[in-house]
Design a protein around this motif. Structure first.
Motif, PDB file in Angstrom:
ATOM      1  N   LEU A 134      -1.548  -3.369   8.047  1.00 37.31           N
ATOM      2  CA  LEU A 134      -3.094  -2.946   7.816  1.00 37.31           C
ATOM      3  C   LEU A 134      -3.804  -4.059   7.454  1.00 37.31           C
ATOM      4  CD1 LEU A 134      -1.590   0.705   6.598  1.00 37.31           C
ATOM      5  CD2 LEU A 134      -3.173  -0.075   8.598  1.00 37.31           C
ATOM      6  N   ALA A 135      -3.139  -4.752   7.180  1.00 39.92           N
ATOM      7  CA  ALA A 135      -4.557  -6.083   6.086  1.00 39.92           C
ATOM      8  C   ALA A 135      -4.262  -6.564   7.156  1.00 39.92           C
ATOM      9  CB  ALA A 135      -3.561  -7.057   5.346  1.00 39.92           C
ATOM     10  N   ARG A 136      -3.545  -7.696   8.613  1.00 40.74           N
ATOM     11  CA  ARG A 136      -4.217  -7.778   9.101  1.00 40.74           C
ATOM     12  C   ARG A 136      -4.978  -7.643  10.172  1.00 40.74           C
ATOM     13  NH1 ARG A 136       1.072 -11.187  11.032  1.00 40.74           N
ATOM     14  NH2 ARG A 136       1.068 -12.643   9.204  1.00 40.74           N
ATOM     15  N   LEU A 137      -5.196  -5.767  10.065  1.00 42.60           N
ATOM     16  CA  LEU A 137      -6.455  -5.171  11.359  1.00 42.60           C
ATOM     17  C   LEU A 137      -7.717  -5.254  10.097  1.00 42.60           C
ATOM     18  CD1 LEU A 137      -4.304  -2.348  12.282  1.00 42.60           C
ATOM     19  CD2 LEU A 137      -4.607  -4.477  13.656  1.00 42.60           C
ATOM     20  N   GLY A 138      -7.727  -5.956   9.500  1.00 45.60           N
ATOM     21  CA  GLY A 138      -8.806  -5.599   8.157  1.00 45.60           C
ATOM     22  C   GLY A 138      -9.064  -5.127   7.569  1.00 45.60           C
ATOM     23  N   ALA A 139      -8.219  -4.470   7.010  1.00 43.95           N
ATOM     24  CA  ALA A 139      -8.671  -3.714   5.403  1.00 43.95           C
ATOM     25  C   ALA A 139      -7.717  -4.319   4.106  1.00 43.95           C
ATOM     26  CB  ALA A 139      -7.272  -2.005   5.533  1.00 43.95           C
ATOM     27  N   THR A 140      -8.238  -4.154   3.168  1.00 48.82           N
ATOM     28  CA  THR A 140      -8.418  -4.806   1.442  1.00 48.82           C
ATOM     29  C   THR A 140      -6.773  -3.796   1.340  1.00 48.82           C
ATOM     30  OG1 THR A 140     -10.073  -5.908   1.923  1.00 48.82           O
ATOM     31  CG2 THR A 140      -8.839  -5.410  -0.596  1.00 48.82           C
ATOM     32  N   MET A 141      -5.532  -4.562   1.310  1.00 43.15           N
ATOM     33  CA  MET A 141      -4.035  -3.661   1.020  1.00 43.15           C
ATOM     34  C   MET A 141      -3.880  -3.668  -0.315  1.00 43.15           C
ATOM     35  SD  MET A 141      -4.681  -1.457   3.424  1.00 43.15           S
ATOM     36  CE  MET A 141      -2.496  -0.386   2.574  1.00 43.15           C
ATOM     37  N   THR A 142      -3.360  -3.240  -0.706  1.00 43.55           N
ATOM     38  CA  THR A 142      -2.412  -2.308  -1.756  1.00 43.55           C
ATOM     39  C   THR A 142      -0.867  -1.877  -1.304  1.00 43.55           C
ATOM     40  OG1 THR A 142      -3.809  -2.237  -3.380  1.00 43.55           O
ATOM     41  CG2 THR A 142      -2.321  -1.686  -4.298  1.00 43.55           C
ATOM     42  N   GLY A 143      -0.290  -2.267  -1.292  1.00 43.08           N
ATOM     43  CA  GLY A 143       0.765  -1.875  -1.365  1.00 43.08           C
ATOM     44  C   GLY A 143       1.956  -0.757  -2.944  1.00 43.08           C
ATOM     45  N   LEU A 144       2.408  -0.311  -3.513  1.00 42.97           N
ATOM     46  CA  LEU A 144       3.272   0.430  -3.828  1.00 42.97           C
ATOM     47  C   LEU A 144       4.237   1.132  -4.096  1.00 42.97           C
ATOM     48  CD1 LEU A 144       1.680   2.887  -7.068  1.00 42.97           C
ATOM     49  CD2 LEU A 144       2.974   3.407  -5.915  1.00 42.97           C
ATOM     50  N   ASP A 145       5.053   0.839  -4.150  1.00 44.67           N
ATOM     51  CA  ASP A 145       7.045   0.641  -4.678  1.00 44.67           C
ATOM     52  C   ASP A 145       7.100   1.018  -5.546  1.00 44.67           C
ATOM     53  OD1 ASP A 145       8.565   0.793  -1.538  1.00 44.67           O
ATOM     54  OD2 ASP A 145       9.405   0.796  -3.527  1.00 44.67           O
ATOM     55  N   PHE A 146       8.600   1.679  -6.008  1.00 45.08           N
ATOM     56  CA  PHE A 146       9.223   2.133  -7.313  1.00 45.08           C
ATOM     57  C   PHE A 146      10.032   1.279  -7.032  1.00 45.08           C
ATOM     58  CE2 PHE A 146      12.561   5.137  -5.818  1.00 45.08           C
ATOM     59  CZ  PHE A 146      13.114   5.008  -4.870  1.00 45.08           C
ATOM     60  N   SER A 147      10.485  -0.176  -6.061  1.00 40.95           N
ATOM     61  CA  SER A 147      11.869  -0.529  -5.821  1.00 40.95           C
ATOM     62  C   SER A 147      11.198  -2.565  -6.613  1.00 40.95           C
ATOM     63  CB  SER A 147      11.998  -1.042  -4.754  1.00 40.95           C
ATOM     64  OG  SER A 147      12.845  -2.303  -4.188  1.00 40.95           O
TER      65      SER A 147
END
Length: 275
Positions: free
Chosen positions: A70-83
């Motif tokens: 998604l970042a490569r498609l131009g969005a400024t991304m944050t990923g969230l995970d509990f692991s």
């Protein structure tokens, strides 16, 4: 009840190692090819549309392949995970690809306190909602993260698929697991995962919940969002029923015998009203 978060986190920490090394996640392709996208996001692209310039968060991002895509498609991304182990792999992946993606360690229900600001896009991918005991609480969390006019995008395994008896060998589709959300979890003990790996797992017990389509849609509406799309698909991006599915290309699998009998996955989209 055993704390489902601790139990499931241990399982996903274990899976992170196996999934990062598995050829099915194609981790090395991201560093080798700056244009490469995960097969999941490639499937999503026609429905996602242009995400360039959007501030997005990927809930339950695992090792970050879809987040990076998604970042490569131009969005400024944050990923969230509990692991923590999954996020270690995700950060390594982003670094090797030279991508500026933030990763935050938190369970989904704590996302609002773990993240800063509002988002134009909340993205949830395949195999995420089954780990959550309360779909209405999830929807309220999503709504709290969205900026006015922001969009929720979900592609997920269909609850009918999750409710099947996978052990049958007579060709029949039989529903034996709950379709609707239950108070108590479905408890599974499986020493394998959904990708090719020789990893030996030590944390094999998981607690999971199904959520019916009506329950999911109702939860989204009650959270104040406006439903803008609901599409069911005749494929799913993993070999969900071993021995009874065929690969149809681009990482998608389909029931070999009369696939129109089964809703394999679905895409749901909703927006937070602008005013």
């Amino acid at each position: 009840m055993t704390d489902y978060l601790d139990l499931n986190r241990a399982n996903w920490d274990d899976r992170a190692v196996a999934h990062t090394a598995s050829p099915d996640y194609q981790v090395s392709r991201f560093a080798d090819d700056p244009q490469f996208l995960s097969e999941v996001v490639r499937f999503d692209q026609p429905r996602l549309g242009d995400v360039a310039g959007l501030r997005g968060v990927h809930l339950q991002c695992h090792i970050g392949t879809d987040t990076l895509s998604l970042a490569r498609l131009g969005a400024t991304m944050t990923g969230l995970d509990f692991s923590g182990a999954s996020l270690a792999s995700a950060r390594s992946l982003a670094a090797s690809a030279g991508a500026a993606v933030d990763f935050v360690e938190s369970d989904v229900y704590s996302a609002r306190s773990a993240l800063t600001g509002e988002f134009d896009l909340v993205y949830t991918g395949i195999g995420a909602l089954c780990w959550l005991p309360d779909i209405k609480r999830w929807a309220r969390t999503v709504a709290s993260l969205l900026a006015p006019g922001g969009r929720l995008f979900v592609r997920e395994g269909h609850p009918v698929l999750w409710s099947l008896d996978y052990e049958r060998t007579d060709g029949l589709l039989s529903i034996t697991e709950p379709y609707f959300e239950t108070t108590e979890p479905q408890v599974y003990d499986e020493a394998s995962t959904y990708v090719a790996t020789e990893h030996v797992f030590t944390h094999t017990v998981t607690h999971e919940w199904n959520h019916g389509i009506g329950e999911i849609v109702t939860a989204v509406l009650e959270a104040g969002l406006v439903l803008t799309g609901l599409e069911e698909h005749q494929s799913v991006p993993w070999n969900a029923i071993t021995g009874r599915m065929q690969h149809i290309g681009d990482g998608e699998y389909q029931l070999t015998d009369r696939p129109a009998r089964l809703p394999h996955s679905y895409t749901l989209q909703a927006t937070r009203p602008a005013v």
